[in-house]
Scaffold this active site. Structure first.
Site, PDB file in Angstrom:
ATOM      1  N   CYS A   1      -0.825  -3.104 -22.242  1.00 17.78           N
ATOM      2  CA  CYS A   1       0.542  -3.129 -21.509  1.00 17.78           C
ATOM      3  C   CYS A   1       0.612  -2.274 -22.933  1.00 17.78           C
ATOM      4  CB  CYS A   1       1.217  -3.817 -22.097  1.00 17.78           C
ATOM      5  SG  CYS A   1       3.298  -3.343 -22.395  1.00 17.78           S
TER       6      CYS A   1
ATOM      7  N   ASP B   1       1.148  -1.350   0.216  1.00 19.41           N
ATOM      8  CA  ASP B   1      -0.166   0.108   0.160  1.00 19.41           C
ATOM      9  C   ASP B   1       0.561   0.871   0.245  1.00 19.41           C
ATOM     10  OD1 ASP B   1       0.671   0.269   2.906  1.00 19.41           O
ATOM     11  OD2 ASP B   1      -1.039  -0.765   3.552  1.00 19.41           O
TER      12      ASP B   1
ATOM     13  N   HIS C   1       6.365  -8.078  -1.256  1.00 19.96           N
ATOM     14  CA  HIS C   1       5.114  -8.548  -2.214  1.00 19.96           C
ATOM     15  C   HIS C   1       4.581  -7.630  -3.321  1.00 19.96           C
ATOM     16  CE1 HIS C   1       4.396 -11.973   1.034  1.00 19.96           C
ATOM     17  NE2 HIS C   1       5.667 -11.952   0.358  1.00 19.96           N
TER      18      HIS C   1
ATOM     19  N   GLY D   1       1.981  -7.126  13.317  1.00 22.43           N
ATOM     20  CA  GLY D   1       1.137  -6.320  12.228  1.00 22.43           C
ATOM     21  C   GLY D   1       0.701  -7.857  11.286  1.00 22.43           C
TER      22      GLY D   1
HETATM   23  C1  BJW Z   1      -2.804  -6.274  13.371  1.00 23.76           C
HETATM   24  C2  BJW Z   1      -3.633  -5.536  13.790  1.00 23.76           C
HETATM   25  C3  BJW Z   1      -3.239  -3.740  14.002  1.00 23.76           C
HETATM   26  C4  BJW Z   1      -4.910  -6.722  13.508  1.00 23.76           C
HETATM   27  N1  BJW Z   1      -2.451  -3.687  14.802  1.00 23.76           N
HETATM   28  N2  BJW Z   1      -1.955  -5.886  13.853  1.00 23.76           N
HETATM   29  C5  BJW Z   1       3.093 -24.903   2.704  1.00 23.76           C
HETATM   30  C6  BJW Z   1       3.803 -24.471   3.153  1.00 23.76           C
HETATM   31  C7  BJW Z   1       4.778 -23.386   3.368  1.00 23.76           C
HETATM   32  C8  BJW Z   1       4.946 -22.520   2.391  1.00 23.76           C
HETATM   33  C9  BJW Z   1       3.968 -22.820   0.984  1.00 23.76           C
HETATM   34  C10 BJW Z   1       2.985 -24.349   1.621  1.00 23.76           C
HETATM   35  N3  BJW Z   1       2.282 -24.063  -0.085  1.00 23.76           N
HETATM   36  C11 BJW Z   1       2.467 -22.864  -0.682  1.00 23.76           C
HETATM   37  C12 BJW Z   1       3.762 -22.510  -0.007  1.00 23.76           C
HETATM   38  C13 BJW Z   1       4.263 -20.925  -0.682  1.00 23.76           C
HETATM   39  C14 BJW Z   1       3.226 -20.576  -0.392  1.00 23.76           C
HETATM   40  C15 BJW Z   1       2.945 -20.001   1.171  1.00 23.76           C
HETATM   41  O1  BJW Z   1       3.360 -19.472   2.118  1.00 23.76           O
HETATM   42  N4  BJW Z   1       1.460 -20.093   1.331  1.00 23.76           N
HETATM   43  C16 BJW Z   1       0.877 -20.283   2.667  1.00 23.76           C
HETATM   44  C17 BJW Z   1       0.120 -19.606   3.203  1.00 23.76           C
HETATM   45  C18 BJW Z   1       0.908 -21.707   3.286  1.00 23.76           C
HETATM   46  N5  BJW Z   1       3.686 -19.075  -0.993  1.00 23.76           N
HETATM   47  C19 BJW Z   1       4.340 -17.601  -1.675  1.00 23.76           C
HETATM   48  O2  BJW Z   1       3.501 -18.672  -2.761  1.00 23.76           O
HETATM   49  C20 BJW Z   1       4.759 -16.812  -2.359  1.00 23.76           C
HETATM   50  N6  BJW Z   1       5.989 -17.070  -3.681  1.00 23.76           N
HETATM   51  C21 BJW Z   1       7.225 -18.585  -3.586  1.00 23.76           C
HETATM   52  O3  BJW Z   1       6.798 -19.695  -1.926  1.00 23.76           O
HETATM   53  O4  BJW Z   1       7.529 -18.656  -4.333  1.00 23.76           O
HETATM   54  C22 BJW Z   1       8.536 -20.125  -4.667  1.00 23.76           C
HETATM   55  C23 BJW Z   1       8.907 -19.581  -6.229  1.00 23.76           C
HETATM   56  C24 BJW Z   1      10.195 -19.899  -6.151  1.00 23.76           C
HETATM   57  C25 BJW Z   1      10.811 -19.543  -7.728  1.00 23.76           C
HETATM   58  C26 BJW Z   1      10.133 -19.820  -8.473  1.00 23.76           C
HETATM   59  C27 BJW Z   1       8.997 -19.109  -8.207  1.00 23.76           C
HETATM   60  C28 BJW Z   1       7.892 -19.287  -6.798  1.00 23.76           C
HETATM   61  C29 BJW Z   1       4.618 -15.629  -2.542  1.00 23.76           C
HETATM   62  C30 BJW Z   1       3.049 -15.083  -1.260  1.00 23.76           C
HETATM   63  C31 BJW Z   1       2.887 -13.796  -2.542  1.00 23.76           C
HETATM   64  C32 BJW Z   1       1.686 -13.661  -1.360  1.00 23.76           C
HETATM   65  N7  BJW Z   1       0.914 -12.595  -1.433  1.00 23.76           N
HETATM   66  C33 BJW Z   1      -0.268 -12.155  -1.251  1.00 23.76           C
HETATM   67  C34 BJW Z   1      -1.160 -11.406  -1.728  1.00 23.76           C
HETATM   68  C35 BJW Z   1      -0.667  -9.422  -1.923  1.00 23.76           C
HETATM   69  C36 BJW Z   1      -0.852  -8.805  -2.960  1.00 23.76           C
HETATM   70  C37 BJW Z   1      -1.973  -9.169  -2.346  1.00 23.76           C
HETATM   71  O5  BJW Z   1      -2.423  -7.719  -1.938  1.00 23.76           O
HETATM   72  O6  BJW Z   1      -3.230  -9.356  -3.149  1.00 23.76           O
HETATM   73  O7  BJW Z   1       0.253 -11.392   0.041  1.00 23.76           O
HETATM   74  S1  BJW Z   1      -0.708 -12.912   0.210  1.00 23.76           S
HETATM   75  C38 BJW Z   1      -1.104 -12.093   1.320  1.00 23.76           C
HETATM   76  O8  BJW Z   1      -0.707 -12.680   2.837  1.00 23.76           O
HETATM   77  C39 BJW Z   1      -0.716 -10.570   1.269  1.00 23.76           C
HETATM   78  C40 BJW Z   1       0.346 -10.437   2.681  1.00 23.76           C
HETATM   79  O9  BJW Z   1       1.252  -9.670   2.608  1.00 23.76           O
HETATM   80  C41 BJW Z   1       0.867 -11.742   2.869  1.00 23.76           C
HETATM   81  C42 BJW Z   1       1.308 -12.098   4.460  1.00 23.76           C
HETATM   82  O10 BJW Z   1      -0.320 -11.467   5.657  1.00 23.76           O
HETATM   83  P1  BJW Z   1       0.230 -10.743   6.416  1.00 23.76           P
HETATM   84  O11 BJW Z   1       0.325  -9.102   5.821  1.00 23.76           O
HETATM   85  O12 BJW Z   1       0.801 -11.384   7.673  1.00 23.76           O
HETATM   86  O13 BJW Z   1      -1.311 -10.487   6.883  1.00 23.76           O
HETATM   87  P2  BJW Z   1      -2.506 -11.282   7.805  1.00 23.76           P
HETATM   88  O14 BJW Z   1      -3.721 -10.919   7.297  1.00 23.76           O
HETATM   89  O15 BJW Z   1      -1.944 -12.551   7.472  1.00 23.76           O
HETATM   90  O16 BJW Z   1      -2.473 -11.028   9.683  1.00 23.76           O
HETATM   91  C43 BJW Z   1      -2.728  -9.662   9.802  1.00 23.76           C
HETATM   92  C44 BJW Z   1      -2.209 -10.168  11.282  1.00 23.76           C
HETATM   93  O17 BJW Z   1      -1.517  -8.708  11.306  1.00 23.76           O
HETATM   94  C45 BJW Z   1      -2.938 -10.586  12.133  1.00 23.76           C
HETATM   95  O18 BJW Z   1      -1.799 -11.349  12.534  1.00 23.76           O
HETATM   96  C46 BJW Z   1      -3.849  -9.623  13.258  1.00 23.76           C
HETATM   97  O19 BJW Z   1      -3.837 -10.406  14.530  1.00 23.76           O
HETATM   98  C47 BJW Z   1      -2.598  -8.457  13.039  1.00 23.76           C
HETATM   99  N8  BJW Z   1      -3.642  -7.332  13.403  1.00 23.76           N
HETATM  100  N9  BJW Z   1      -5.004  -5.973  13.518  1.00 23.76           N
HETATM  101  C48 BJW Z   1      -0.847  -5.191  14.471  1.00 23.76           C
HETATM  102  N10 BJW Z   1      -4.251  -3.056  14.498  1.00 23.76           N
END
Ligand code: BJW
Length: 260
Positions: A159, A113, A128, A199
């Site tokens: 594009c 953002d 990301h 967060g």
């Molecule tokens: C507060 C609050 C307040 C509330 N103050 N706090 C199995 C095991 C392990 C890994 C994998 C698996 N299967 C697949 C994978 C890999 C996968 C992955 O990790 N998946 C897991 C979910 C299982 N990862 C990927 O695919 C990544 N790529 C990859 O691994 O590539 C390998 C590769 C190598 C070479 C070539 C090709 C490939 C890519 C991950 C991309 C994630 N994308 C997103 C979307 C981004 C675009 C969009 O916005 O649309 O990224 S998903 C989403 O999750 C977003 C975030 O950045 C990301 C993390 O989420 P975040 O920020 O932690 O948010 P929340 O909602 O989860 O948590 C919020 C927190 O805030 C909570 O704790 C609340 O309590 C807290 N909170 N209010 C402070 N006021």
């Protein structure tokens, strides 16, 4: 701090502030929660999180975009519109303030953002991607801004260089993180003396490995979150509360330590 209450009486605030005041190389690692108080939805919180209402496999994968580009583009347009209207909150501002107090501060964020930069943080690694940049679907032409396709009526726009579909320059599931960003984040994490985590649920890899990297290299990890999520157990200090409440208190305490 009492659970769920103000941070004033949290006995863990002072040790955290003392460590921050002594830090020579601080990394602040953030996730969606830091922007929640700016009105931007998180992903995994029950009921309010985006993934509680939408299927990520239908929206946040390259396959989903190829299958239904109009649907995915319109979903992102809706989200980007809301995020563009948002302002940095007290948590973003407190993080930016740390840069004025401590010798070296870098922000490593999973957020797209741009609110850390708008709050004044000058060294921000975006793991990301960014909602402010666009690229063609094959990934050959990058670095487009919204103004570059503002004149197009078709959705998704094309594009300007190759005529392929444009897409947001964000990292979808199954996609590699930008090489320079992940390299820098890993180097910063392995080289910091304190990591302040704010967060994030800590379930999405490889980003979620940063606090582990920091801890393994001997850094003190402080986690700020209203919930005990995946990273809390491995943090040396867990401060329970919203970033917009905890971080201003923490930074005020850091200022006091530095003045003492
Ligand atoms: C507060 C609050 C307040 C509330 N103050 N706090 C199995 C095991 C392990 C890994 C994998 C698996 N299967 C697949 C994978 C890999 C996968 C992955 O990790 N998946 C897991 C979910 C299982 N990862 C990927 O695919 C990544 N790529 C990859 O691994 O590539 C390998 C590769 C190598 C070479 C070539 C090709 C490939 C890519 C991950 C991309 C994630 N994308 C997103 C979307 C981004 C675009 C969009 O916005 O649309 O990224 S998903 C989403 O999750 C977003 C975030 O950045 C990301 C993390 O989420 P975040 O920020 O932690 O948010 P929340 O909602 O989860 O948590 C919020 C927190 O805030 C909570 O704790 C609340 O309590 C807290 N909170 N209010 C402070 N006021």
């Amino acid at each position: 701090m009492s659970e769920g209450g103000s941070t004033f009486d949290d006995p863990r605030l002072q040790p955290a502030a003392r460590a921050l005041a002594r830090s020579r190389r601080l990394v602040v690692f953030t996730g969606a929660g830091v922007s929640k108080e700016s009105g931007i939805a998180t992903f995994r919180e029950p009921e309010t999180g985006l993934w509680a209402r939408f299927d990520p496999m239908k929206l946040a994968t390259p396959e989903a975009y190829r299958r239904d580009p109009e649907f995915v583009w319109s979903w992102y347009e809706h989200r980007f519109g809301a995020a563009a209207a948002a302002e940095p909150n007290a948590g973003h501002q407190a993080i930016a303030e740390l840069e004025r107090l401590l010798p070296r501060v870098a922000v490593v964020t999973q957020n797209i953002d741009g609110l850390h930069q708008r709050a004044g943080s000058s060294d921000v690694v975006e793991l990301h991607g960014s909602m402010h940049r666009f690229k063609c679907l094959p990934g050959t032409h990058t670095g487009f801004a919204r103004a570059d396709f503002a004149g197009q009526t078709q959705k998704p726009p094309r594009c300007p260089d190759c005529g392929e579909l444009l897409r947001p320059d964000v990292v979808w599931f199954g996609e590699a993180l930008p090489g320079a960003a992940i390299d820098r984040a890993q180097a910063l994490s392995a080289g910091c003396d304190v990591m302040l985590v704010v967060g994030t649920s800590g379930v999405v890899y490889p980003a979620a490995a940063m606090p582990q990297l920091a801890a393994q290299a001997g850094a003190l990890v402080i986690d700020v979150n209203p919930e005990r999520d995946a990273l809390a157990a491995s943090a040396a200090i867990f401060l329970r509360g919203p970033g917009g409440v905890v971080l201003p208190e923490l930074v005020a305490a850091v200022r006091e330590h530095l003045a003492a």
